[in-house]
Design a protein around this motif. Structure first.
Motif, PDB file in Angstrom:
ATOM      1  N   ALA A   1      38.152  23.458  42.426  1.00 12.80           N
ATOM      2  CA  ALA A   1      37.272  23.395  42.424  1.00 12.80           C
ATOM      3  C   ALA A   1      36.907  21.944  42.851  1.00 12.80           C
ATOM      4  O   ALA A   1      36.157  20.960  43.333  1.00 12.80           O
ATOM      5  CB  ALA A   1      36.356  23.292  41.704  1.00 12.80           C
ATOM      6  N   ALA A   2      38.295  21.320  41.928  1.00 12.90           N
ATOM      7  CA  ALA A   2      38.423  19.686  42.866  1.00 12.90           C
ATOM      8  C   ALA A   2      38.945  19.206  43.687  1.00 12.90           C
ATOM      9  O   ALA A   2      39.390  18.327  44.753  1.00 12.90           O
ATOM     10  CB  ALA A   2      39.327  19.342  41.464  1.00 12.90           C
ATOM     11  N   GLY A   3      39.526  20.596  44.090  1.00 15.02           N
ATOM     12  CA  GLY A   3      39.759  20.291  45.609  1.00 15.02           C
ATOM     13  C   GLY A   3      41.501  19.993  46.207  1.00 15.02           C
ATOM     14  O   GLY A   3      41.587  20.315  46.878  1.00 15.02           O
ATOM     15  N   LYS A   4      42.140  20.695  44.730  1.00 14.80           N
ATOM     16  CA  LYS A   4      43.423  20.685  44.874  1.00 14.80           C
ATOM     17  C   LYS A   4      44.407  20.245  45.696  1.00 14.80           C
ATOM     18  O   LYS A   4      45.568  20.296  46.065  1.00 14.80           O
ATOM     19  CB  LYS A   4      44.199  20.740  43.170  1.00 14.80           C
ATOM     20  N   ILE A   5      44.222  21.982  46.167  1.00 17.34           N
ATOM     21  CA  ILE A   5      45.115  23.103  46.808  1.00 17.34           C
ATOM     22  C   ILE A   5      44.256  23.358  48.676  1.00 17.34           C
ATOM     23  O   ILE A   5      44.833  23.340  48.895  1.00 17.34           O
ATOM     24  CB  ILE A   5      44.970  23.627  46.547  1.00 17.34           C
ATOM     25  N   GLY A   6      43.378  22.331  48.723  1.00 21.89           N
ATOM     26  CA  GLY A   6      42.165  22.075  50.189  1.00 21.89           C
ATOM     27  C   GLY A   6      41.594  23.108  50.483  1.00 21.89           C
ATOM     28  O   GLY A   6      40.966  23.581  48.962  1.00 21.89           O
ATOM     29  N   LYS A   7      41.003  23.865  50.842  1.00 20.71           N
ATOM     30  CA  LYS A   7      40.049  24.709  51.210  1.00 20.71           C
ATOM     31  C   LYS A   7      41.045  26.164  51.843  1.00 20.71           C
ATOM     32  O   LYS A   7      41.863  26.903  51.729  1.00 20.71           O
ATOM     33  CB  LYS A   7      40.030  24.633  52.897  1.00 20.71           C
ATOM     34  N   ILE A   8      41.168  26.877  50.476  1.00 21.54           N
ATOM     35  CA  ILE A   8      41.665  28.822  50.975  1.00 21.54           C
ATOM     36  C   ILE A   8      41.106  29.242  51.893  1.00 21.54           C
ATOM     37  O   ILE A   8      40.017  29.030  52.255  1.00 21.54           O
ATOM     38  CB  ILE A   8      41.143  29.340  49.424  1.00 21.54           C
ATOM     39  N   ARG A   9      42.364  29.438  52.378  1.00 15.39           N
ATOM     40  CA  ARG A   9      42.536  30.580  53.804  1.00 15.39           C
ATOM     41  C   ARG A   9      42.888  32.491  53.271  1.00 15.39           C
ATOM     42  O   ARG A   9      42.493  33.030  54.222  1.00 15.39           O
ATOM     43  CB  ARG A   9      43.696  30.009  54.555  1.00 15.39           C
ATOM     44  N   HIS A  10      43.220  32.660  52.128  1.00 21.06           N
ATOM     45  CA  HIS A  10      44.617  33.703  52.049  1.00 21.06           C
ATOM     46  C   HIS A  10      44.356  33.462  50.272  1.00 21.06           C
ATOM     47  O   HIS A  10      45.142  32.815  49.423  1.00 21.06           O
ATOM     48  CB  HIS A  10      45.906  33.858  52.705  1.00 21.06           C
ATOM     49  N   VAL A  11      43.870  34.667  50.241  1.00 17.73           N
ATOM     50  CA  VAL A  11      44.542  35.349  48.266  1.00 17.73           C
ATOM     51  C   VAL A  11      44.819  36.613  48.757  1.00 17.73           C
ATOM     52  O   VAL A  11      44.401  37.473  49.046  1.00 17.73           O
ATOM     53  CB  VAL A  11      42.327  35.786  48.222  1.00 17.73           C
ATOM     54  N   GLU A  12      45.215  36.851  47.169  1.00 27.23           N
ATOM     55  CA  GLU A  12      46.202  38.310  46.690  1.00 27.23           C
ATOM     56  C   GLU A  12      46.155  38.174  45.521  1.00 27.23           C
ATOM     57  O   GLU A  12      46.361  37.210  44.785  1.00 27.23           O
ATOM     58  CB  GLU A  12      48.074  37.854  47.469  1.00 27.23           C
ATOM     59  N   ALA A  13      45.351  39.112  45.183  1.00 32.65           N
ATOM     60  CA  ALA A  13      44.506  39.871  43.658  1.00 32.65           C
ATOM     61  C   ALA A  13      45.748  41.443  43.030  1.00 32.65           C
ATOM     62  O   ALA A  13      45.527  42.251  44.911  1.00 32.65           O
ATOM     63  CB  ALA A  13      44.026  39.262  43.454  1.00 32.65           C
ATOM     64  N   SER A  14      46.473  41.486  42.837  1.00 30.73           N
ATOM     65  CA  SER A  14      46.848  43.078  41.995  1.00 30.73           C
ATOM     66  C   SER A  14      46.586  43.435  40.240  1.00 30.73           C
ATOM     67  O   SER A  14      46.456  42.143  39.410  1.00 30.73           O
ATOM     68  CB  SER A  14      47.978  43.187  42.471  1.00 30.73           C
ATOM     69  N   TYR A  15      46.194  44.360  40.052  1.00 31.05           N
ATOM     70  CA  TYR A  15      46.356  44.453  38.313  1.00 31.05           C
ATOM     71  C   TYR A  15      46.888  45.753  38.690  1.00 31.05           C
ATOM     72  O   TYR A  15      46.676  47.078  39.279  1.00 31.05           O
ATOM     73  CB  TYR A  15      44.636  45.059  38.340  1.00 31.05           C
ATOM     74  N   LEU A  16      48.142  46.172  37.502  1.00 29.23           N
ATOM     75  CA  LEU A  16      48.949  47.303  37.729  1.00 29.23           C
ATOM     76  C   LEU A  16      49.123  47.437  36.473  1.00 29.23           C
ATOM     77  O   LEU A  16      49.317  46.272  35.330  1.00 29.23           O
ATOM     78  CB  LEU A  16      50.879  46.085  38.711  1.00 29.23           C
ATOM     79  N   GLN A  17      48.997  48.459  36.790  1.00 27.42           N
ATOM     80  CA  GLN A  17      49.169  49.316  35.263  1.00 27.42           C
ATOM     81  C   GLN A  17      50.446  50.228  35.687  1.00 27.42           C
ATOM     82  O   GLN A  17      50.493  50.478  36.665  1.00 27.42           O
ATOM     83  CB  GLN A  17      47.543  49.628  34.457  1.00 27.42           C
ATOM     84  N   SER A  18      50.974  51.360  34.527  1.00 30.45           N
ATOM     85  CA  SER A  18      52.210  52.583  34.807  1.00 30.45           C
ATOM     86  C   SER A  18      51.829  53.556  33.786  1.00 30.45           C
ATOM     87  O   SER A  18      52.865  53.934  33.569  1.00 30.45           O
ATOM     88  CB  SER A  18      53.780  51.829  34.519  1.00 30.45           C
ATOM     89  N   TRP A  19      51.020  52.968  32.932  1.00 30.57           N
ATOM     90  CA  TRP A  19      51.011  54.963  31.664  1.00 30.57           C
ATOM     91  C   TRP A  19      50.589  55.712  32.837  1.00 30.57           C
ATOM     92  O   TRP A  19      51.415  56.795  32.005  1.00 30.57           O
ATOM     93  CB  TRP A  19      49.686  54.162  31.065  1.00 30.57           C
ATOM     94  N   LEU A  20      50.561  56.226  33.866  1.00 34.45           N
ATOM     95  CA  LEU A  20      50.479  57.368  34.830  1.00 34.45           C
ATOM     96  C   LEU A  20      51.996  57.787  35.145  1.00 34.45           C
ATOM     97  O   LEU A  20      52.732  58.901  35.205  1.00 34.45           O
ATOM     98  CB  LEU A  20      49.727  57.645  35.901  1.00 34.45           C
TER      99      LEU A  20
END
Length: 348
Positions: A137-156
């Protein structure tokens, strides 16, 4: 002092009881549980003497200001609507509802009633996520161009939380007939919120693939048909123009419960990691961009979702994440489910 009723006494209810009893400005005064044995045990464990077998009886009693709804997902809508009709503030477990139309109705009703309404998206409690959003929000990394998000579980693939092949508390999560919406409905709600909150921008469009893997003979164990999705991949676009991927799976061998968010901007990048207990934040910006150097960022403690709900009830100013926010996330999940149906579901 807000007086809180706990609705439902499943595994998460103990967390709610402990958190609200410890929160300044709150007291836990009652609980509702249909099972008599569980009701008595829960009351004894947490020192709650006002115990009810059904919600209607508790509402008729009425000596509470707010309720924390820890019932099964499919019951959230009906129970929350009763509480809203009674003018009670509501803190609801995720997902708010099992589909967008019901979630939206809940949000609109709560807003019309003027009551406090929040959803327990627990990963908002990560200091690293909160700090990352602040930096974005403060602009510390400029304008966001790309996002990668993951939620990893392994109980299977592992037994860190028990054996899913023999325990009903896990088997139901793999069966649509038992109310499961799969990995997307269970933890997808968390990672969509995690990604869009950290990026300080809503997801606007999504293209997804859901996959249900063959896990047992006949794809069934006892009464449980194993037909709920096990892995989900979303290609997303955000309101700020960035594109990205959001993934969730229960087959991430070596990962018990790991959330990761990478935000790439025109003037830097951020990496957020948490397992729900500890979290970390790194930044690459300024001269470090040319050497791909990542540095840790100090993240001060943050108040929990439970504490924010109590504060909202006592101040009269609604907190975040609200029902409206949870409904918007459910809209994205519903788009994924609709795309899965249109594609023609199969187990493989």
């Amino acid at each position: 002092m807000v007086k809180i009723l706990i609705l439902g006494t499943g595994s998460m209810a103990a967390n709610h009881a402990v958190a609200f009893k410890a929160a300044p400005g709150a007291s836990v005064v009652a609980a509702v549980e249909t099972d008599a044995e569980r009701r008595a045990a829960f009351g004894k464990e947490h020192g709650i003497t006002n115990l009810f077998a059904d919600l209607d009886a508790a509402i008729a009693w009425g000596e509470f200001d707010a309720a924390t709804n820890v019932t099964p997902d499919a019951v959230h809508y009906a129970t929350t609507m009763k509480l809203l009709a009674a003018g009670k503030h509501v803190f609801c477990e995720k997902p708010l509802a099992t589909d967008y139309p019901h979630a939206l109705e809940m949000a609109e009703t709560a807003e019309a009633k003027g009551v406090i309404n929040m959803v327990n998206l627990t990963y908002r409690n990560s200091p690293a996520l909160q700090k990352a959003r602040e930096l974005v929000a403060a602009g510390k990394i400029g304008k966001i161009r790309h996002v990668e998000a993951s939620y990893l579980q392994s109980w299977l693939v592992g037994k860190q939380w028990g054996d899913w092949r023999t325990e009903s508390r896990w088997l139901w999560r793999l069966s649509e007939e038992h109310g499961s919406k799969g990995v997307l409905g269970d933890i997808g709600v968390h990672i969509v919120d995690f990604a869009s909150f950290g990026a300080d921008s809503d997801v606007t469009t999504v293209e997804s693939r859901l996959k249900t893997f063959h896990k047992a003979d006949g794809d069934q164990i006892g009464e449980y048909k194993l037909d709920a999705n096990d892995s989900a991949i979303m290609m997303t676009e955000f309101a700020n123009g960035a594109i990205g991927t959001i993934t969730a799976t229960r087959f991430a061998t070596g990962h018990a419960n790991d959330l990761t968010l990478l935000l790439f901007g025109t003037e830097g990048a951020l990496e957020v990691k948490t397992d729900g207990k500890a979290s970390s934040l790194k930044i690459c910006t300024g001269a470090d961009i040319d050497t791909q150097t990542w540095k840790p960022v100090e993240c001060p403690p943050v108040v929990t979702t439970y504490e924010r709900f109590v504060k909202a009830c006592n101040s009269g100013v609604n907190g975040d994440p609200s029902f409206r926010r949870a409904a918007e996330i459910q809209r994205i999940l519903d788009l994924c489910f609709d795309q899965d149906v249109a594609r023609g579901k199969k187990i493989g």
